[in-house]
Design a protein around this motif. Structure first.
Motif, PDB file in Angstrom:
ATOM      1  N   VAL A   1      17.931  12.146  28.252  1.00  0.00           N
ATOM      2  CA  VAL A   1      18.290  10.996  27.018  1.00  0.00           C
ATOM      3  C   VAL A   1      17.493   9.767  27.068  1.00  0.00           C
ATOM      4  O   VAL A   1      17.300   9.492  28.010  1.00  0.00           O
ATOM      5  CB  VAL A   1      19.682  10.881  27.453  1.00  0.00           C
ATOM      6  CG1 VAL A   1      20.349   9.655  26.634  1.00  0.00           C
ATOM      7  CG2 VAL A   1      20.661  12.145  27.536  1.00  0.00           C
ATOM      8  N   VAL A   2      17.101   9.635  25.906  1.00  0.00           N
ATOM      9  CA  VAL A   2      16.056   8.549  25.939  1.00  0.00           C
ATOM     10  C   VAL A   2      17.044   7.307  25.418  1.00  0.00           C
ATOM     11  O   VAL A   2      17.852   7.343  24.671  1.00  0.00           O
ATOM     12  CB  VAL A   2      15.181   8.671  24.905  1.00  0.00           C
ATOM     13  CG1 VAL A   2      14.304   7.439  24.698  1.00  0.00           C
ATOM     14  CG2 VAL A   2      14.055   9.724  25.062  1.00  0.00           C
TER      15      VAL A   2
ATOM     16  N   LEU B   1      15.539   8.335  30.545  1.00  0.00           N
ATOM     17  CA  LEU B   1      14.396   7.813  30.310  1.00  0.00           C
ATOM     18  C   LEU B   1      14.560   6.401  29.461  1.00  0.00           C
ATOM     19  O   LEU B   1      15.258   6.159  28.483  1.00  0.00           O
ATOM     20  CB  LEU B   1      13.621   8.689  29.492  1.00  0.00           C
ATOM     21  CG  LEU B   1      12.721   9.937  29.942  1.00  0.00           C
ATOM     22  CD1 LEU B   1      12.023  10.386  28.923  1.00  0.00           C
ATOM     23  CD2 LEU B   1      11.705   9.282  30.965  1.00  0.00           C
ATOM     24  N   PRO B   2      13.808   5.532  29.928  1.00  0.00           N
ATOM     25  CA  PRO B   2      13.483   4.241  29.113  1.00  0.00           C
ATOM     26  C   PRO B   2      12.858   4.521  27.647  1.00  0.00           C
ATOM     27  O   PRO B   2      12.162   5.686  27.751  1.00  0.00           O
ATOM     28  CB  PRO B   2      12.724   3.334  29.931  1.00  0.00           C
ATOM     29  CG  PRO B   2      11.896   4.415  30.930  1.00  0.00           C
ATOM     30  CD  PRO B   2      12.803   5.426  31.110  1.00  0.00           C
TER      31      PRO B   2
END
Lengths: 200, 200
Positions: free
Chosen positions: B169-170, B126-127
């Motif tokens: 995961v960011v 994820l952004p």
């Protein structure tokens, strides 16, 4: 605000697997405020240097029995006329606060906890080999061969339950085993169902 | 002898999530012989510098269609008159050899693979935020606002599928995201059912 729920991590391994040393190395190198070690309650007397609330919660037999009646233990057992148990409140309060809670516990107790808590993650620490396990148990030289043999039989039974655990780590070196345990904790924190409150 | 079976790891994320950069950083810092990136087959022409068998397997339309008929793709799709697909043989041979295989794939393809392979582990990159995603997509300045808006709509749909993934995961910083991806791979290797051939 941290609304994330922590993970209950069951850590077991036979006597001689070195799980205590792995855990110590883990906390020294990778400990953070979001991971706590569960503190057990016991009715036995504190030994020299043991601190109430750190090593154990030292409580009376009457208090312990009252907690049993009120279902305030995640699990409990008695050894040599003393009671030992995992207070639910410590575990659940920390999980609700978003902390992971590590429960270092022998296999029989671990199996009970797994039955009750299917959200728990379980990790088994294995010694490098059966030969090495025997060597470690004998190496202690604090007990008679009779006691050592009982421990080996016990260890074999414990290891026969390995497949019930989510993960296992072979303790070749304590540094490597602690690092692997750290990876498990990190990965579990990244599970989608553990980050449900994430807002994009 | 390595009898361990590898893990199929699906890696997705919207355009602008930086998943390609995370993957590059992962291979540079943590790559080992036991983790491979799946190579797709395509019917499009190789671009300058692209190597057959590395970037893609470049094959003819006839060959591609034959492979579809023979059920030799894990998934496939067509974009702009070209076919793209994941050859099963590459994936399965590596898994059988004990290697983990990373499949970098857009969400629609990923969902298809998850349906077919319930042994796969899926990771969504994820952004850091919706605002950052827009900024990154606009920042490229290679496309018109119309195309960018389509990408944002597409990204929103993709992110709505987040909960179908095992992990997410960011991507705040690429180093941190790559490290987290590494922890996931390490932990998956420690799963008891991935170490079934272990003999104590």
């Amino acid at each position: 605000m941290n609304k994330r729920r922590g993970t209950l991590i069951i850590l077991s391994g036979p006597s001689g697997s070195g799980k205590g040393t792995v855990l110590k190395n883990f906390f020294e190198n990778y400990g953070d405020k979001n991971v706590k070690l569960s503190v057990s309650a016991t009715t036995r007397e504190p030994r020299e240097g043991e601190i109430d609330g750190v090593n154990y919660f030292f409580i009376s037999k009457t208090s312990f029995e009252k907690m049993i009646d009120e279902d305030k233990f995640l699990e409990w057992a008695s050894f040599c006329d003393n009671f030992y148990g995992t207070p639910l409140s410590f575990v659940d309060e920390n999980l609700e606060n978003g902390c992971d809670v590590i429960l270092e516990i022998e296999v029989q107790g671990a199996l009970k906890v797994m039955e009750k808590r299917n959200d728990a993650v379980s990790v088994f620490i294995l010694p490098p080999s059966a030969a090495e396990l025997e060597k470690r148990l004998i190496g202690r030289q604090t007990e008679s061969m009779d006691v050592i043999e009982k421990r080996i039989t016990q260890a074999k039974w414990e290891i026969s339950n390995l497949e019930k655990y989510t993960y296992f780590v072979v303790n070749d070196t304590v540094e490597d085993a602690a690092k692997k345990f750290k990876a498990i904790i990190d990965a579990e924190r990244l599970k989608t169902d553990k980050q449900k409150d994430f807002e994009f």
